[in-house]
Design an enzyme around this catalytic site. Structure first.
Site, PDB file in Angstrom:
ATOM      1  N   GLU A 131       0.820  -1.211   0.000  1.00  0.00           N
ATOM      2  CA  GLU A 131       0.000   0.000   0.000  1.00  0.00           C
ATOM      3  C   GLU A 131       0.854   1.260   0.000  1.00  0.00           C
ATOM      4  O   GLU A 131       0.513   2.248  -0.668  1.00  0.00           O
ATOM      5  CB  GLU A 131      -0.947   0.006   1.208  1.00  0.00           C
TER       6      GLU A 131
ATOM      7  N   ASP B 182      -4.250 -10.003  -8.258  1.00  0.00           N
ATOM      8  CA  ASP B 182      -4.639  -9.105  -9.350  1.00  0.00           C
ATOM      9  C   ASP B 182      -3.535  -8.224  -9.929  1.00  0.00           C
ATOM     10  O   ASP B 182      -3.198  -8.306 -11.105  1.00  0.00           O
ATOM     11  CB  ASP B 182      -5.822  -8.237  -8.909  1.00  0.00           C
TER      12      ASP B 182
ATOM     13  N   GLU C 215     -12.650  -0.533  -9.972  1.00  0.00           N
ATOM     14  CA  GLU C 215     -12.168  -1.424 -11.031  1.00  0.00           C
ATOM     15  C   GLU C 215     -13.079  -1.523 -12.251  1.00  0.00           C
ATOM     16  O   GLU C 215     -12.601  -1.531 -13.389  1.00  0.00           O
ATOM     17  CB  GLU C 215     -11.901  -2.822 -10.449  1.00  0.00           C
TER      18      GLU C 215
END
Length: 577
Positions: free
Chosen positions: A117, A258, A372
């Protein structure tokens, strides 16, 4: 510039003509100008609420109108929103925030931070803002883009992450203490995306600073994952970074995996790296062979290919956009339309959706305003001009405003079935969701530049071209100008030094031999007739400019704690049925 970046990888989809304003199936299409203003109003309602109620904390709590630190106490929402300000055209606020960040953000703190992150949000956000600073009217220092305060901040943050990569495999730990490094008791189990999502930011950082260590550790991590794939070509969900053994063996394209696939494609485009693209294309074959069913993508056992959970996750909705980047438009649209049906069913994408049952999965009914599906709509609309994609943008604006808008911003939707809200507004709402919505409805935004305009910048290493388009979004939607990676290379300076020495050498030989002596001193040089003649001496500065023009460029972990969704041991997904 754009053709050189995209054509070698077959990304013609980005250059197809658009058909803005085309009618939808019902004879009408959303008005882009109207929805641009709606999206802009959404941004400022959320942004102003953060400034008034939550700054300097990381994120806004919209139900209680206060703030809290979530990912490390960096004023994260401010960093994440910075490049969105410029995309919306607010240069004055961009300039103000740059000053605020320089004065207030400190990375020398005793905080345990997510390596993943911190990289995508902080390092990525600072790099993007640094490269956009001149466009935003910031007075940049001499040597920009190879130097600057935001670049130094990005480098400082990235250096705090480097101890995480000091493992026997070269794959990083998931968490690092920004003051002390990796804690002695830190778990060695890291998700796949947490290992393979660094090449965009770290390669950019190495190119701008001249320090190869960032790109080197990112490449090693990518390589180790590639070497750890199963015999059928799949990777699992979590791996032990000390032993290289898979802990969670479910393979798919969603949470925990992902952005690894995303960064193979985007890293290949950014660096013109055929090896990274070849890796992705091999994975893509295995993914289609073992996980795709009727244009949905399921989760399977990585060694056997047997279905372990027939679930669609909202994080998987990035996949059609990624498919568009490799020119696979037909498959991308079919999958997108599947996902869009889920949106229409609930007014958002639940975190988990059971495909055979056609309904949400227990305790995974929420929608934290993720970007997304909107991201994929933006990419596909650039490629096709299909008005269905604008309809998704319209539906997203209407749903988010109706369900999640509160007095102090926009709240996470805790349950899409009854529209209960949660007291959090993730920083990615301003970094990604709003940004992709705005870009979907703004076809003339500078981000969509097709190479028709650009800026020529003189750096300590010669002239380079910036702002010509082809921006690469990191997985937090922070745009990186790929041309910037060619502005600060020390090799280029060394090459020019050699060229200058060679010119001086040949000029000296001519002078000593009397060759064209009078012509060299008194007027323009005219080459003697016939092949094999020497080239005229050239002013070094002019030569650099000429050379720069002629050179062609060289060829997510989920945003909520992963333990709240996936188990580290045994079966990854829980089937409530």
């Amino acid at each position: 510039m754009l053709f050189r970046l995209l054509l070698p990888l077959g990304l013609l989809c980005a250059l197809l003509p658009l058909h803005h304003g085309a009618p939808g199936p019902d004879g009408t299409a959303p008005d882009p100008a109207h929805y641009r203003e709606r999206v802009k109003a959404m941004f400022y309602h959320a942004y102003d609420s953060y400034l008034e109620n939550a700054f300097p904390y990381d994120e806004l709590r919209p139900l209680t109108c206060d703030g809290h630190d979530t990912w490390g106490s960096f004023s994260l929402t401010l960093i994440d929103a910075l490049d969105t300000l410029l995309i919306l055209g607010n240069v004055s606020e961009f300039q103000r925030v740059v000053e605020v960040l320089q004065d207030n953000v400190d990375f020398d703190i005793d905080v345990n931070a997510s390596v993943f992150e911190t990289n995508i949000r902080v390092v990525g956000g600072l790099l993007s803002a640094h490269l956009l600073s001149k466009k935003a009217g910031v007075e940049v220092e001499a040597g920009w883009p190879c130097s600057g305060p935001l670049l130094r901040m990005a480098e400082e943050a990235a250096r705090k992450l480097l101890p995480a990569f000091q493992t026997p495999t070269g794959m990083p730990y998931g968490t690092v203490n920004l003051l002390h490094g990796v804690n002695p008791g830190e778990t060695p189990v890291t998700c796949t995306a947490g290992i393979g999502t660094f090449i965009v930011e770290f390669a950019t950082l190495s190119s701008l600073t001249g320090d190869p260590v960032f790109e080197d550790v990112a490449r090693v991590a990518l390589t180790r994952l590639w070497e750890s794939r199963s015999d059928i070509g799949l990777v699992g969900n979590h791996i032990d970074v000390l032993t290289g053994k898979w802990v969670a063996q479910d393979a798919g394209i969603g949470a925990g995996v992902d952005s690894y696939f995303e960064y193979l494609v985007k890293g290949a485009i950014l660096l013109q790296d055929k090896k990274l693209m070849a890796m992705f294309l091999e994975y893509n074959k295995a993914i289609r062979n073992y996980t795709r069913f009727d244009d949905w993508y399921l989760w399977v056992q990585m060694y056997k290919g047997t279905v372990s959970m027939p679930v669609f996750q909202s994080l998987e909705a990035y996949w059609p956009g990624l498919q568009s980047l490799i020119g696979d438009i037909d498959n991308a649209m079919r999958t997108f339309l599947n996902y869009y049906t889920v949106w229409k069913q609930f007014g958002g994408l639940p975190e988990f959706y059971n495909i055979p049952q056609g309904y949400t999965v227990e305790k995974r009914e929420g929608y934290p305003l993720r970007p997304e599906l909107i991201e994929s709509a933006m990419y596909l609309y650039r490629a096709t001009g299909d008005p269905t994609l604008l309809e998704l943008g319209r539906d997203a604006v209407e749903s988010i405003e109706k369900i999640s808008k509160v007095e102090c911003g926009f709240a996470t939707i805790k349950d899409l079935r009854d529209h209960k809200l949660d007291n959090r507004m993730e920083s990615f709402f301003l970094a990604e969701t709003v940004k992709y919505l705005y870009l979907l409805f703004d076809p003339t935004n500078f981000i969509h530049n097709n190479g028709s305009t650009f800026d020529a910048v003189i750096t300590p290493y010669g002239e380079c071209i910036l702002g010509a388009g082809g921006y690469i979004f990191n997985t937090e939607a922070h745009p990186i100008d790929p041309a910037a990676l060619h502005c600060c290379r020390r090799l280029k300076e060394e090459q020019w030094e050699v060229e200058d020495l060679m010119r001086e050498f040949f000029s000296l030989r001519r002078n000593r031999s009397g060759f064209q002596k009078k012509t060299l001193r008194s007027g323009p040089w005219a080459p003697p007739a016939g092949p094999g003649t020497a080239s005229p001496p050239e002013n070094p500065n002019q030569a650099r400019e000429k050379k720069a023009k002629q050179r062609a460029p060289l060829l997510s972990c989920p945003s909520q704690p992963f333990t709240s969704k996936l188990a580290l041991l045994g079966q990854v997904f829980l089937d409530s049925s």
